[in-house]
Design a protein around this motif. Structure first.
Motif, PDB file in Angstrom:
ATOM      1  N   PHE A 236      60.768  49.951  77.899  1.00  0.00           N
ATOM      2  CA  PHE A 236      59.712  50.786  77.381  1.00  0.00           C
ATOM      3  C   PHE A 236      59.973  51.398  76.175  1.00  0.00           C
ATOM      4  CE2 PHE A 236      59.204  50.154  81.910  1.00  0.00           C
ATOM      5  CZ  PHE A 236      58.109  49.589  82.097  1.00  0.00           C
ATOM      6  N   GLN A 237      59.200  51.580  75.220  1.00  0.00           N
ATOM      7  CA  GLN A 237      59.224  52.311  73.986  1.00  0.00           C
ATOM      8  C   GLN A 237      59.431  53.631  74.245  1.00  0.00           C
ATOM      9  OE1 GLN A 237      56.331  52.619  70.801  1.00  0.00           O
ATOM     10  NE2 GLN A 237      57.796  51.375  69.728  1.00  0.00           N
ATOM     11  N   ALA A 238      58.908  54.386  75.235  1.00  0.00           N
ATOM     12  CA  ALA A 238      59.020  55.806  75.433  1.00  0.00           C
ATOM     13  C   ALA A 238      60.469  56.123  75.739  1.00  0.00           C
ATOM     14  CB  ALA A 238      58.176  56.297  76.738  1.00  0.00           C
TER      15      ALA A 238
ATOM     16  N   GLY B 129      59.327  52.471  40.869  1.00  0.00           N
ATOM     17  CA  GLY B 129      58.701  52.594  42.006  1.00  0.00           C
ATOM     18  C   GLY B 129      58.947  51.613  42.959  1.00  0.00           C
ATOM     19  N   ILE B 130      58.573  51.727  44.118  1.00  0.00           N
ATOM     20  CA  ILE B 130      58.895  51.098  45.456  1.00  0.00           C
ATOM     21  C   ILE B 130      57.510  50.202  45.732  1.00  0.00           C
ATOM     22  CG2 ILE B 130      59.650  50.398  47.499  1.00  0.00           C
ATOM     23  CD1 ILE B 130      61.253  53.243  47.203  1.00  0.00           C
ATOM     24  N   GLY B 131      57.436  49.072  45.638  1.00  0.00           N
ATOM     25  CA  GLY B 131      56.084  48.325  45.939  1.00  0.00           C
ATOM     26  C   GLY B 131      56.345  47.477  47.201  1.00  0.00           C
ATOM     27  N   MET B 132      56.480  48.394  48.368  1.00  0.00           N
ATOM     28  CA  MET B 132      56.535  47.757  49.707  1.00  0.00           C
ATOM     29  C   MET B 132      55.479  47.677  50.446  1.00  0.00           C
ATOM     30  SD  MET B 132      60.208  48.662  51.131  1.00  0.00           S
ATOM     31  CE  MET B 132      61.744  48.498  50.004  1.00  0.00           C
ATOM     32  N   SER B 133      54.810  48.997  50.569  1.00  0.00           N
ATOM     33  CA  SER B 133      53.577  49.241  51.563  1.00  0.00           C
ATOM     34  C   SER B 133      52.275  48.546  51.039  1.00  0.00           C
ATOM     35  CB  SER B 133      53.521  50.622  51.990  1.00  0.00           C
ATOM     36  OG  SER B 133      54.680  51.235  52.341  1.00  0.00           O
ATOM     37  N   GLU B 134      51.501  48.194  52.062  1.00  0.00           N
ATOM     38  CA  GLU B 134      50.100  47.669  51.621  1.00  0.00           C
ATOM     39  C   GLU B 134      49.241  48.292  52.801  1.00  0.00           C
ATOM     40  OE1 GLU B 134      49.939  43.430  51.577  1.00  0.00           O
ATOM     41  OE2 GLU B 134      51.841  43.179  50.244  1.00  0.00           O
ATOM     42  N   GLY B 138      52.358  48.623  56.952  1.00  0.00           N
ATOM     43  CA  GLY B 138      53.035  49.882  56.770  1.00  0.00           C
ATOM     44  C   GLY B 138      54.201  49.804  57.530  1.00  0.00           C
ATOM     45  N   SER B 139      54.456  50.343  58.562  1.00  0.00           N
ATOM     46  CA  SER B 139      55.622  49.852  59.524  1.00  0.00           C
ATOM     47  C   SER B 139      55.981  48.698  59.558  1.00  0.00           C
ATOM     48  CB  SER B 139      55.648  50.604  60.844  1.00  0.00           C
ATOM     49  OG  SER B 139      55.249  51.988  60.586  1.00  0.00           O
ATOM     50  N   ASP B 140      55.077  47.719  59.772  1.00  0.00           N
ATOM     51  CA  ASP B 140      55.129  46.275  59.817  1.00  0.00           C
ATOM     52  C   ASP B 140      55.243  45.659  58.630  1.00  0.00           C
ATOM     53  OD1 ASP B 140      55.419  43.625  60.741  1.00  0.00           O
ATOM     54  OD2 ASP B 140      53.298  43.674  61.566  1.00  0.00           O
ATOM     55  N   VAL B 162      49.873  50.098  48.490  1.00  0.00           N
ATOM     56  CA  VAL B 162      49.562  51.464  48.146  1.00  0.00           C
ATOM     57  C   VAL B 162      50.749  52.372  48.581  1.00  0.00           C
ATOM     58  CG1 VAL B 162      47.064  51.107  49.084  1.00  0.00           C
ATOM     59  CG2 VAL B 162      48.678  50.969  50.816  1.00  0.00           C
ATOM     60  N   TRP B 163      50.347  53.606  48.596  1.00  0.00           N
ATOM     61  CA  TRP B 163      51.241  54.662  48.767  1.00  0.00           C
ATOM     62  C   TRP B 163      52.296  54.551  47.545  1.00  0.00           C
ATOM     63  CZ3 TRP B 163      47.455  56.079  51.450  1.00  0.00           C
ATOM     64  CH2 TRP B 163      46.907  55.570  52.525  1.00  0.00           C
ATOM     65  N   THR B 164      52.142  54.025  46.387  1.00  0.00           N
ATOM     66  CA  THR B 164      53.231  53.801  45.648  1.00  0.00           C
ATOM     67  C   THR B 164      53.620  55.063  44.699  1.00  0.00           C
ATOM     68  OG1 THR B 164      52.128  51.481  45.419  1.00  0.00           O
ATOM     69  CG2 THR B 164      54.333  51.720  44.266  1.00  0.00           C
ATOM     70  N   SER B 165      54.688  55.710  45.271  1.00  0.00           N
ATOM     71  CA  SER B 165      54.849  56.860  44.530  1.00  0.00           C
ATOM     72  C   SER B 165      55.326  56.596  42.983  1.00  0.00           C
ATOM     73  CB  SER B 165      56.081  57.471  45.169  1.00  0.00           C
ATOM     74  OG  SER B 165      55.951  57.786  46.794  1.00  0.00           O
ATOM     75  N   ASN B 166      54.826  57.510  42.366  1.00  0.00           N
ATOM     76  CA  ASN B 166      55.220  57.593  40.756  1.00  0.00           C
ATOM     77  C   ASN B 166      54.705  56.120  40.002  1.00  0.00           C
ATOM     78  OD1 ASN B 166      56.347  60.019  40.920  1.00  0.00           O
ATOM     79  ND2 ASN B 166      58.148  59.158  41.713  1.00  0.00           N
ATOM     80  N   GLY B 368      60.020  54.791  56.124  1.00  0.00           N
ATOM     81  CA  GLY B 368      60.192  54.479  57.586  1.00  0.00           C
ATOM     82  C   GLY B 368      60.054  55.514  58.582  1.00  0.00           C
ATOM     83  N   THR B 369      58.969  55.480  59.410  1.00  0.00           N
ATOM     84  CA  THR B 369      58.543  56.492  60.380  1.00  0.00           C
ATOM     85  C   THR B 369      59.670  56.599  61.247  1.00  0.00           C
ATOM     86  OG1 THR B 369      57.368  55.263  61.965  1.00  0.00           O
ATOM     87  CG2 THR B 369      56.073  55.784  60.091  1.00  0.00           C
ATOM     88  N   ARG B 370      59.575  57.948  61.824  1.00  0.00           N
ATOM     89  CA  ARG B 370      60.567  58.372  62.864  1.00  0.00           C
ATOM     90  C   ARG B 370      60.284  57.574  63.963  1.00  0.00           C
ATOM     91  NH1 ARG B 370      57.749  63.208  65.095  1.00  0.00           N
ATOM     92  NH2 ARG B 370      58.788  64.408  63.506  1.00  0.00           N
ATOM     93  N   GLU B 371      59.380  56.905  64.527  1.00  0.00           N
ATOM     94  CA  GLU B 371      58.887  55.957  65.481  1.00  0.00           C
ATOM     95  C   GLU B 371      59.874  54.719  65.166  1.00  0.00           C
ATOM     96  OE1 GLU B 371      56.613  57.815  64.285  1.00  0.00           O
ATOM     97  OE2 GLU B 371      56.816  59.355  65.795  1.00  0.00           O
ATOM     98  N   ILE B 372      59.796  54.069  64.174  1.00  0.00           N
ATOM     99  CA  ILE B 372      60.414  52.991  63.733  1.00  0.00           C
ATOM    100  C   ILE B 372      61.817  53.284  63.669  1.00  0.00           C
ATOM    101  CG2 ILE B 372      60.492  51.404  61.696  1.00  0.00           C
ATOM    102  CD1 ILE B 372      57.818  51.082  63.437  1.00  0.00           C
TER     103      ILE B 372
END
Ligand SMILES: Cc1cc2nc3c(=O)[nH]c(=O)nc-3n(C[C@H](O)[C@H](O)[C@H](O)COP(=O)(O)OP(=O)(O)OC[C@H]3O[C@@H](n4cnc5c(N)ncnc54)[C@H](O)[C@@H]3O)c2cc1C
Lengths: 348, 384
Positions: A236-238, B129-134, B138-140, B162-166, B368-372
């Motif tokens: 579970f992710q949580a 710049g970093i061209g990763m996100s679309e 995002g996370s995926d 998107v979100w391409t800084s600078n 990378g988000t906290r959750e990832i």
């Protein structure tokens, strides 16, 4: 530092744990008792005075790793206290008594009660509060002041406890009273009281890091085994995120504990404050997470998690709580001013 | 199970001399009015300052001398970066190129790309710049749809980042693109990375204003943009491995916990000389967290120096570090009796607080988000 010797010491601890750390031993010690057989075995294996091996093969960090490892296993032994006593005496140019168990003691919280007094004949009068393993100590190292107000580091025979008690983990925490008691040795030492507190706190930070690692290990294993809703709860992710935070707090406590000592194993108010502040915080969050992940099982006497978590709850408050050390550190930092912060941190 | 260990880094002897050199440089730069400490975050974009850094040899410090680099260790570079950030220097213009893009080019780029680009990065005149996100990735990250198809002599790139800084002020992007259809068997296969100059034909950069009206990130549209073969980085299909490797540089550095340290320094000064107990506790707690973070981060620099790939450890430091930097404005609010302001030109403390409050949500999202990150740590513990 030699990783071979360090590994060998840690493996020796593991071996002793397998043989001596029985359920019976733990429950006998839990309530102020002393695990004589375990301590003797540690003695025989050279672990109780490993820090006296005076050669190129070991260093202070190895000794901290050893203390951390005994805490990981939640062993109810005064290894940290013995090493703390030895380091304090050594730094003051005093001799560590050869036999028996020499621990350390402080007066109540932040010396609010005043230090024991040394009279002109070199006899001590006063009270040490909640001395770790007090009733089991042969001798105790503490700070005292002489008639003219000079601070001293003192080593004396440990008197029979004036009052006995235990901490949350069931380890003896006893009040030791001196009434014109002769001391073995006393040396003038500015900040003796601060040094004893700092040494105790820095070792508690190391122990907290160890106990957190021990809790993490148990909890990760449990999350892989315990099934609910048809799968291990660790799926579970949580639960995964709770485990991730626990792992991060454990790592942060370790890093902070490393900062508690310099390469030579010395500490001071600043280092001890950094270590105890951060480790204490990790103890709080880590113990809560470990219990949350383990559900009711972790709340039982039966399961071993409490050996680590009850120690975490005690150790975070012994030799000064995280709040006390944070207040000291914060005051120190503010007095020095913002521009001094980074130079201070980057010197560590 | 694995417990993460952060062995202390052994700083090379030259590191302390370098530390002094950087501090002297910053003192001089402040004296000359090049920047005002405690009024910027490290991400402030200042090409003139970057050029100064280039002249002093503070960019590309670990790269070989033949490309304009300094041939020094990762730990020395670490010391330089932490001093820059702690000193409040506006290093944002060259930061991405120095931290990760140049490193990628050096290790996986063609000879031409290295010879063309690395010396300019080192000079402090070439920004990335970093061209990763679309939009749908995002996370995926492996869901990237921007595609590169083979054409004569290279590749043609079409898609949207998107979100391409600078992107509106950098010279190049490193673009993650699909060179093969996504397959269910291996979601991470078929991705490749390209160096694309931002003035190339077929590129359009459109601003995306952030929540406080600032213009830092962008949408970048690619319409058949040509990338020659020698501007591919690494092998065709190796994009995923490179991106994840790159992230251990992106995630473990002092920029992941020092973004708001300038505000912390202000709080310290404003609380003096005799702080009350509550203030002392708040400040002491943050200083202890900071010290532990620095210890872990230098440990990772030591691992990178030994060519290890501490990807999980880096995720752990970023998770702790960004939570730390995000908490500083809250500490400031508790201890300073001021209302935040959002006048970007005004350099007072209220403006610093205001800017930090509105910038803070991004810390636990970008890179990378906290959750990832927590998912990665759990994987490292053997749970996934
Ligand atoms: C200031 C800023 C600058 C940036 N600069 C750049 C840049 O220069 N180049 C670039 O390529 N990108 C950049 N980014 C984009 C950044 O990398 C992405 O925002 C990030 O990877 C998250 O993607 P997303 O925003 O699409 O959020 P999503 O992936 O849509 O996530 C939304 C929420 O869902 C959660 N979530 C998603 N998947 C999972 C999962 N599997 N498990 C649990 N929770 C999940 C996330 O944690 C988050 O809380 C920048 C972002 C910011 C804020």
């Amino acid at each position: 530092m030699s990783h071979d010797i360090r590994d060998m010491m840690l493996r020796t601890v593991d071996r002793l744990v397998a043989v001596e750390a029985t359920r019976q031993m733990r429950s006998d010690a839990d309530g102020g008792g002393f695990p004589d057989r375990l301590w003797q075995a540690m003695d025989a294996a050279g672990l109780t005075d490993a820090d006296t091996i005076d050669d190129e093969m070991t260093d202070a960090a190895d000794m901290q790793a050893l203390v951390r490892h005994t805490a990981r296993h939640a062993l109810p032994v005064p290894l940290a206290e013995v090493m703390a006593a030895r380091r304090l005496l050594k730094a003051a140019g005093m001799a560590m008594p050869a036999d028996g168990i020499t621990g350390i003691g402080t007066t109540a919280r932040d010396h609010a009660d005043g230090l024991p007094r040394l009279d002109d004949a070199g006899r001590a009068t006063g009270m040490l509060h909640r001395v770790p393993f007090g009733r089991h100590l042969t001798r105790v190292v503490f700070a005292a002041t002489s008639g003219d107000g000079t601070a001293h580091l003192v080593v004396a025979e440990a008197p029979a406890p004036a009052a006995t008690d235990i901490n949350l983990a069931g380890e003896a925490r006893d009040d030791l009273a001196f009434d014109a008691a002769p001391v073995i040795e006393a040396r003038p030492l500015v900040d003796a009281a601060d040094q004893v507190m700092a040494m105790g706190a820095a070792f508690r930070a190391v122990q907290i890091a160890g106990a957190l690692a021990g809790a993490l290990g148990q909890v990760v294993a449990y999350a892989g085994e315990r099934e609910q809703f048809g799968r291990p709860i660790g799926k579970f992710q949580a639960v995964q995120h709770m485990l991730a935070v626990l792992a991060a707090e454990t790592a942060a406590a370790s890093a902070a504990a490393d900062l508690g000592f310099d390469d030579a194993g010395r500490t001071d108010t600043c280092r001890a404050a950094l270590a105890k502040s951060r480790a204490g915080q990790a103890a709080t969050d880590g113990a809560a997470l470990a219990h949350q992940i383990m559900g009711a099982m972790g709340f039982t006497r039966e399961h071993s998690l409490h050996y680590q978590t009850r120690r975490l709850w005690s150790w975070r408050d012994e030799f000064g709580s995280d709040a006390l050390w944070q207040a000291r550190l914060g005051t120190l930092v503010v007095r020095a001013g913002g521009d001094a912060l980074w130079p201070m941190l980057s010197r560590l | 199970m694995q417990e993460f260990t952060f062995a202390p880094a052994v700083m090379p002897p030259a590191a302390e001399a370098l530390r002094t050199e950087v501090r002297d440089f910053l003192a001089d730069a402040r004296a000359r009015g090049l920047f005002t400490p405690r009024r910027h975050s490290w991400s402030s974009f200042d090409p003139a300052f970057s050029a100064e850094c280039g002249q002093r040899g503070f960019i590309g410090m670990t790269w070989p001398k033949e490309f304009g680099g300094g041939g020094r260790s990762a730990l020395e570079r670490y010391v330089m970066t932490e001093e820059m950030l702690a000193g409040g220097a506006p290093v944002g213009a060259h930061w991405v190129a120095d931290r990760q893009s140049g490193h990628q080019i050096l290790h996986h780029g063609s000879e031409r790309a290295k010879a063309l680009i690395l010396p300019q990065i080192c000079a402090g005149t070439c920004f990335f710049g970093i061209g990763m996100s679309e939009p749908d990735s995002g996370s995926d990250l492996a869901a990237a749809r921007t595609r590169a198809v083979r054409v004569d002599g290279g590749w043609s790139i079409t898609g949207r980042k998107v979100w391409t800084s600078n992107a509106h002020r950098a010279h190049y992007l490193i673009v993650l693109a699909r060179t093969e259809q996504r397959s269910d068997a291996n979601r991470h296969a078929g991705l490749s990375q390209f160096i694309v100059p931002l003035d190339a034909e077929g590129i359009e950069v459109r601003p995306i204003y952030n929540l406080y009206g600032g213009h830092d990130f962008n949408e970048v549209v690619f319409d058949g943009v040509f990338a020659p073969d020698d501007m591919m980085i690494g092998q065709e299909g190796s994009g995923w491995t490179m991106v994840t490797g790159e992230l251990s540089f992106e995630r473990s550095g002092p920029d992941r916990f020092l973004s708001t340290v300038q505000l912390l320094l202000e709080v310290i000064d404003a609380s003096g000389p005799e702080p009350d107990r509550a203030a002392a506790i708040d400040i002491g707690r943050k200083v202890a967290e900071l010290a532990a973070l620095r210890r872990m981060s230098t440990s990772i620099a030591g691992m990178l120096d030994r060519d290890l790939r501490p990807i999980t450890e880096a995720a752990l430091v970023k998770d702790l570090g960004t939570a730390f930097e995000q908490s500083i404005p809250e500490v400031a609010r508790r201890l300073l009796a001021i209302e935040p302001r959002i006048n970007r030109e005004d350099g007072d403390l209220a403006a610093l607080l205001g800017h930090t409050v509105v910038a803070a949500p991004a810390f636990t999202i970008r890179g990378g988000t906290r959750e990832i990150l927590r998912g990665m740590i759990a994987r490292g513990l053997g749970l996934r």
